[in-house]
Design a protein around this motif. Structure first.
Motif, PDB file in Angstrom:
ATOM      1  N   TYR A 393      53.518  80.112  19.501  1.00 53.12           N
ATOM      2  CA  TYR A 393      52.642  81.096  18.848  1.00 53.12           C
ATOM      3  C   TYR A 393      52.121  82.101  19.868  1.00 53.12           C
ATOM      4  CZ  TYR A 393      52.748  78.864  14.287  1.00 53.12           C
ATOM      5  OH  TYR A 393      53.166  78.397  13.072  1.00 53.12           O
ATOM      6  N   LYS A 396      55.021  84.416  20.794  1.00 58.45           N
ATOM      7  CA  LYS A 396      55.254  85.366  19.698  1.00 58.45           C
ATOM      8  C   LYS A 396      54.217  86.490  19.731  1.00 58.45           C
ATOM      9  CE  LYS A 396      54.483  85.609  14.767  1.00 58.45           C
ATOM     10  NZ  LYS A 396      53.116  85.512  14.347  1.00 58.45           N
ATOM     11  N   ARG A 397      52.942  86.092  19.890  1.00 58.40           N
ATOM     12  CA  ARG A 397      51.886  87.099  19.890  1.00 58.40           C
ATOM     13  C   ARG A 397      52.045  88.053  21.074  1.00 58.40           C
ATOM     14  NH1 ARG A 397      47.347  86.813  22.551  1.00 58.40           N
ATOM     15  NH2 ARG A 397      47.589  84.593  22.907  1.00 58.40           N
ATOM     16  N   VAL A 408      58.249  86.494  13.389  1.00 57.64           N
ATOM     17  CA  VAL A 408      57.862  85.541  12.358  1.00 57.64           C
ATOM     18  C   VAL A 408      58.126  84.123  12.859  1.00 57.64           C
ATOM     19  CG1 VAL A 408      60.104  85.541  11.172  1.00 57.64           C
ATOM     20  CG2 VAL A 408      58.055  84.997   9.889  1.00 57.64           C
ATOM     21  N   GLU A 411      58.575  77.149  10.122  1.00 63.13           N
ATOM     22  CA  GLU A 411      58.435  75.748  10.488  1.00 63.13           C
ATOM     23  C   GLU A 411      59.540  74.949   9.825  1.00 63.13           C
ATOM     24  OE1 GLU A 411      54.398  74.837   9.416  1.00 63.13           O
ATOM     25  OE2 GLU A 411      53.754  76.583  10.560  1.00 63.13           O
ATOM     26  N   GLU A 423      61.085  77.301  -0.087  1.00 66.17           N
ATOM     27  CA  GLU A 423      60.319  78.386  -0.700  1.00 66.17           C
ATOM     28  C   GLU A 423      59.371  79.017   0.327  1.00 66.17           C
ATOM     29  OE1 GLU A 423      59.582  81.109  -2.940  1.00 66.17           O
ATOM     30  OE2 GLU A 423      61.170  79.731  -3.525  1.00 66.17           O
ATOM     31  N   GLN A 424      58.706  78.174   1.109  1.00 67.83           N
ATOM     32  CA  GLN A 424      57.747  78.689   2.079  1.00 67.83           C
ATOM     33  C   GLN A 424      58.448  79.449   3.195  1.00 67.83           C
ATOM     34  OE1 GLN A 424      55.728  75.050   2.940  1.00 67.83           O
ATOM     35  NE2 GLN A 424      54.556  75.124   1.052  1.00 67.83           N
ATOM     36  N   LEU A 426      61.327  80.985   2.979  1.00 73.28           N
ATOM     37  CA  LEU A 426      61.870  82.240   2.459  1.00 73.28           C
ATOM     38  C   LEU A 426      60.781  83.294   2.278  1.00 73.28           C
ATOM     39  CD1 LEU A 426      64.631  81.137  -0.062  1.00 73.28           C
ATOM     40  CD2 LEU A 426      64.875  82.013   2.258  1.00 73.28           C
ATOM     41  N   THR A 427      59.594  82.868   1.840  1.00 77.05           N
ATOM     42  CA  THR A 427      58.511  83.834   1.680  1.00 77.05           C
ATOM     43  C   THR A 427      58.164  84.462   3.028  1.00 77.05           C
ATOM     44  OG1 THR A 427      57.612  82.707  -0.225  1.00 77.05           O
ATOM     45  CG2 THR A 427      56.099  84.113   0.983  1.00 77.05           C
ATOM     46  N   ARG A 428      58.079  83.631   4.054  1.00 74.51           N
ATOM     47  CA  ARG A 428      57.789  84.186   5.386  1.00 74.51           C
ATOM     48  C   ARG A 428      58.889  85.139   5.831  1.00 74.51           C
ATOM     49  NH1 ARG A 428      55.181  79.447   5.723  1.00 74.51           N
ATOM     50  NH2 ARG A 428      53.543  79.105   7.244  1.00 74.51           N
ATOM     51  N   GLU A 430      61.007  86.816   3.993  1.00 72.44           N
ATOM     52  CA  GLU A 430      61.027  88.056   3.215  1.00 72.44           C
ATOM     53  C   GLU A 430      59.921  88.996   3.665  1.00 72.44           C
ATOM     54  OE1 GLU A 430      61.415  87.730  -1.038  1.00 72.44           O
ATOM     55  OE2 GLU A 430      63.034  86.275  -0.755  1.00 72.44           O
ATOM     56  N   ALA A 431      58.750  88.441   3.952  1.00 70.79           N
ATOM     57  CA  ALA A 431      57.659  89.288   4.444  1.00 70.79           C
ATOM     58  C   ALA A 431      58.067  89.929   5.773  1.00 70.79           C
ATOM     59  CB  ALA A 431      56.388  88.471   4.620  1.00 70.79           C
ATOM     60  N   PHE A 432      58.775  89.165   6.590  1.00 69.92           N
ATOM     61  CA  PHE A 432      59.270  89.678   7.874  1.00 69.92           C
ATOM     62  C   PHE A 432      60.295  90.802   7.633  1.00 69.92           C
ATOM     63  CE2 PHE A 432      62.719  88.971  11.085  1.00 69.92           C
ATOM     64  CZ  PHE A 432      62.048  89.451  12.207  1.00 69.92           C
ATOM     65  N   GLU A 434      60.434  92.743   5.077  1.00 69.91           N
ATOM     66  CA  GLU A 434      59.709  93.925   4.579  1.00 69.91           C
ATOM     67  C   GLU A 434      59.054  94.677   5.738  1.00 69.91           C
ATOM     68  OE1 GLU A 434      58.915  91.770   0.267  1.00 69.91           O
ATOM     69  OE2 GLU A 434      57.230  92.072   1.612  1.00 69.91           O
ATOM     70  N   ALA A 438      60.098  98.403   6.991  1.00 69.00           N
ATOM     71  CA  ALA A 438      59.083  99.476   6.982  1.00 69.00           C
ATOM     72  C   ALA A 438      58.935 100.083   8.376  1.00 69.00           C
ATOM     73  CB  ALA A 438      57.750  98.916   6.504  1.00 69.00           C
TER      74      ALA A 438
END
Ligand code: SF4
Lengths: 439, 260
Positions: A393, A396-397, A408, A411, A423-424, A426-428, A430-432, A434, A438
């Protein structure tokens, strides 16, 4: 070592395996080919050769006992010492990855857990113990070792895992202890490691039934160096845009440098792989058809997800072009110097990424980001591998602050998919995606 | 005039927002997800449309977000709750630097850049501690309503420390505290502290940039908001309807999507 066992191994190598392989090939030929996925460029031709090499290695292993001394070895151990004594080597971590890719992780881990081993133990260790207790493996049959060879340059887990195996199998364990590198490696550290090598040689000789020959060792070390250097050059071809290979390919093509380095076949393999990659780079053939963003991967592969992830990222026009993990088998090879064989061996093996400080890792990653023109970082926090996952972490930061690239963390685990939530993750991801799109 | 819808299907609530082309909110709804997320999405949308006085065919484009986003047939596009929350919060509070969202079954911290872009985020979705669920379970155990938690805790004289981070263990801890006649408001304050510590730890990863916004159902709990502000050492702003920030972001994205 018996003569008839030696003859049998030789026979299987020269005639038995080639016959089997051509039979398998003939059977495969009848199956309908998989439909090509338009997100990918033409597949690497070398893959067929790789499969043949690795299948042969595991197939012939069952004929090794009696013909050759057999050793089980950790991925970061100085295997050149064993090669000089003609050991047949099995890599439980490579076998663990294989079990992971075949989605056998939870099943084998459960066997070890039922025996009382903690679920928090690295899943490579649990898979290996599960295999030892149940005999289950996708590789047919693994030969029982005459010797266990372990180095704690990758983690402390291996030290205890191998002790358990030595106890259960009743075979000698040779351990190579590498002091952690906090800032710089000292002469005392090197002397300490060289002393260990000198002490272990008689033990290795006894298990092998032959004398250690320095000249033979130097030959083997040269072969090892050649394979690692070629592997490093293969990875460097991914600096090209589009990259001729993805890290998901590299996870697979890594197998020979991990488990066959020091043998001529590993060097030969990387010669042909490099030639193919250079050719692709020159002709502008990419691993994926639409390389919009270039990514870096940190930590070991999520073996049961390699294919799914490679398809997911390719469909978004994202290609992994660098990884600290695949880089690890090329990173320290420049230290190997045959004018000081044992000292340089100690350096090469003790300066590997997992035995080195976080500052080193941070600088290495920053360098890779700029050299490979990386747009984003995916960090796999692997429940199994504490030394690799510790500090991620912060890394990464610091990297996203210093270099301004999106990053991103997902885990998961290397083989035990009970610790992976699709599911968890993939959500992370996908946010990455996006955030990257952008940017 | 065209209208745009955003639907946020979470594990506990499904929320919908309707905006016009200028981004003005025309109607919104918060409903329970229940077992069937597709039905829940439709119910939320219908209710929001009804409040807006609009018909379904007046919606030009719909964006879905949240864990159930895949099960929203009306949606032209599916976007993660990270992007939607960031946009929703940025629109309501143009100075926003950090969004702390505590929903029913997950919590997240999003740090935004000057321009409202997502710089970093962390999600806690592995454990019920640090989520609305934790408080829901405890409220039931204490025999008070969820809405009363905030008011009761603000009146507490002192605080009882809750040592378990696990929802299941904390539940038995609460039972034993009640048995020892500890005052309920003080127990509630201790429970709020547990949630706040859990979520505030996530800001250690992302960093905190002011202005800090809290969203999600738990943001309606003034006791939690107050403790969070103390813990982070910042002032915290809460939107009037903290549960619809994600759906608002989705609706605004729908409007943008239609413009291109
Ligand atoms: S995965 Fe990590 S913990 Fe497991 S053996 Fe490898 S280095 Fe050690």
């Amino acid at each position: 070592m018996s003569l008839s066992d030696k003859a049998k191994l030789q026979f299987m190598k020269d005639l038995g395996f080639p016959a089997l392989a051509s039979l398998q090939k003939a059977m495969r030929g009848k199956r309908a080919p998989r439909k090509a996925n338009p997100d990918f460029g033409p597949p690497l031709k070398c893959t067929a050769r790789l499969k043949e090499i690795m299948t042969r290695h595991y197939y012939l292993a069952r004929f090794a006992p009696g013909a050759k001394p057999v050793a089980w070895v950790t991925s970061g151990a100085p295997v050149e010492l064993l090669r000089a004594l003609d050991f047949y080597t099995i890599y439980p971590e490579n076998h663990g990855a294989l079990c992971g890719a075949q989605k056998m992780g939870p099943e084998l881990c459960q066997v070890a857990e039922d025996e009382g081993y903690s679920a928090d133990l690295c899943s490579y260790a649990r898979v290996d113990l599960g295999h030892m207790l149940s005999g289950k493996t996708p590789a047919g049959k693994l030969p029982k070792p005459d010797l266990l060879f372990c180095s704690n340059n990758i983690c402390q887990t291996v030290a205890y895992w191998y002790k358990v195996m030595a106890h259960r199998l009743g075979v000698p364990l040779v351990m190579f202890d590498t002091p952690f590198n906090y800032t710089e490696i000292s002469q005392d550290d090197i002397d300490y490691m060289v002393g260990q090598v000198k002490d272990m040689i008689p033990v290795l000789e006894k298990a092998a039934g032959k004398a250690f020959d320095m000249e033979r060792f130097i030959q083997v070390a040269e072969l090892s160096r050649a394979a690692s250097e070629l592997w490093g050059q293969c990875l460097e071809t991914m600096k090209a845009r589009p990259a001729p290979m993805t890290i998901f390919d590299a996870f697979v093509h890594l197998a020979p440098v991990v488990s066959l380095r020091g043998l001529p076949v590993a060097r030969e393999y990387y010669e042909i792989l490099l030639a193919e990659l250079l050719d692709r780079a020159r002709s502008g053939i990419g691993a994926i058809t639409n390389e919009k963003k270039r990514l870096m991967w940190d930590n070991i592969a999520i073996w049961y997800k390699v294919r799914d992830f490679s398809e997911l990222f390719a469909s978004r026009g994202m290609n992994f072009v660098a990884a600290t993990y695949t880089n690890a088998w090329a990173e320290t090879i420049q230290h190997l110097d045959m004018s000081q064989p044992l000292e340089s061996l100690a350096k090469t093996y003790s300066l590997v990424i997992l035995n080195n400080n976080l500052e080193h890792r941070l600088n290495l990653m920053a360098k890779m980001v700029s050299e490979y023109a990386v747009d984003g970082l995916v960090v796999h926090s692997a429940r199994s591998c504490k030394p690799y996952s510790l500090g991620q972490y912060d890394l990464k930061r610091l990297l996203s602050e210093r270099l301004g690239i999106p990053a991103v963390v997902i885990e998961a685990d290397i083989t035990d998919y009970r610790y992976f939530s699709e599911e968890q993750a993939l959500t992370r991801l996908e946010a990455f995606f996006e955030a990257l799109e952008a940017a | 005039m065209s209208y745009y819808a955003g639907i946020d299907v979470g594990s506990l609530s499904s929320d919908a927002v309707i905006v016009d082309a200028a981004g003005g909110i025309k109607g919104w709804a918060v409903t329970e997800t229940g077992a069937h997320s597709t039905n829940a999405a439709s119910a939320a949308l219908d209710k929001a449309l009804e409040r807006a006085g609009l018909r379904p065919d007046q919606v030009a484009y719909t964006v879905a977000t949240g864990y159930g986003r895949a099960a929203v047939p009306q949606a032209g596009k599916k976007v993660t709750e990270i992007t939607c929350h960031a946009l929703g919060a940025y629109t309501l509070f143009p100075e926003v630097g950090t969004v702390v969202d505590i929903g029913g079954q997950d919590s997240k911290v999003i740090r935004l850049g000057e321009n409202g872009k997502v710089v970093d985020f962390v999600m806690n979705d592995k454990c019920a501690a640090g989520t609305g669920r934790f408080l829901e379970v405890m409220a039931a155990k204490l025999g008070v309503t969820l809405d009363d938690l905030g008011r009761l805790s603000l009146g507490a004289e002192g605080e009882v420390a809750i040592s378990s981070v696990c929802t299941v263990f904390a539940e038995s801890e609460v039972v034993s505290l009640v048995a020892k006649n500890q005052p309920i408001p003080q127990i509630i304050k201790g429970l709020h502290r547990a949630v706040v510590n859990r979520v505030a730890a996530m800001t250690g990863t992302t960093g905190v940039r002011e202005q800090v916004i809290m969203s999600g159902g738990v943001a309606k709990n003034a006791g939690v908001v107050k403790l969070m502000a103390e813990r982070l050492g910042v002032e915290i702003s809460v939107p009037d309807e903290p549960q619809i920030v994600g759906a608002l972001g989705a609706a605004l994205l729908a409007a943008r999507e239609d413009a291109v």
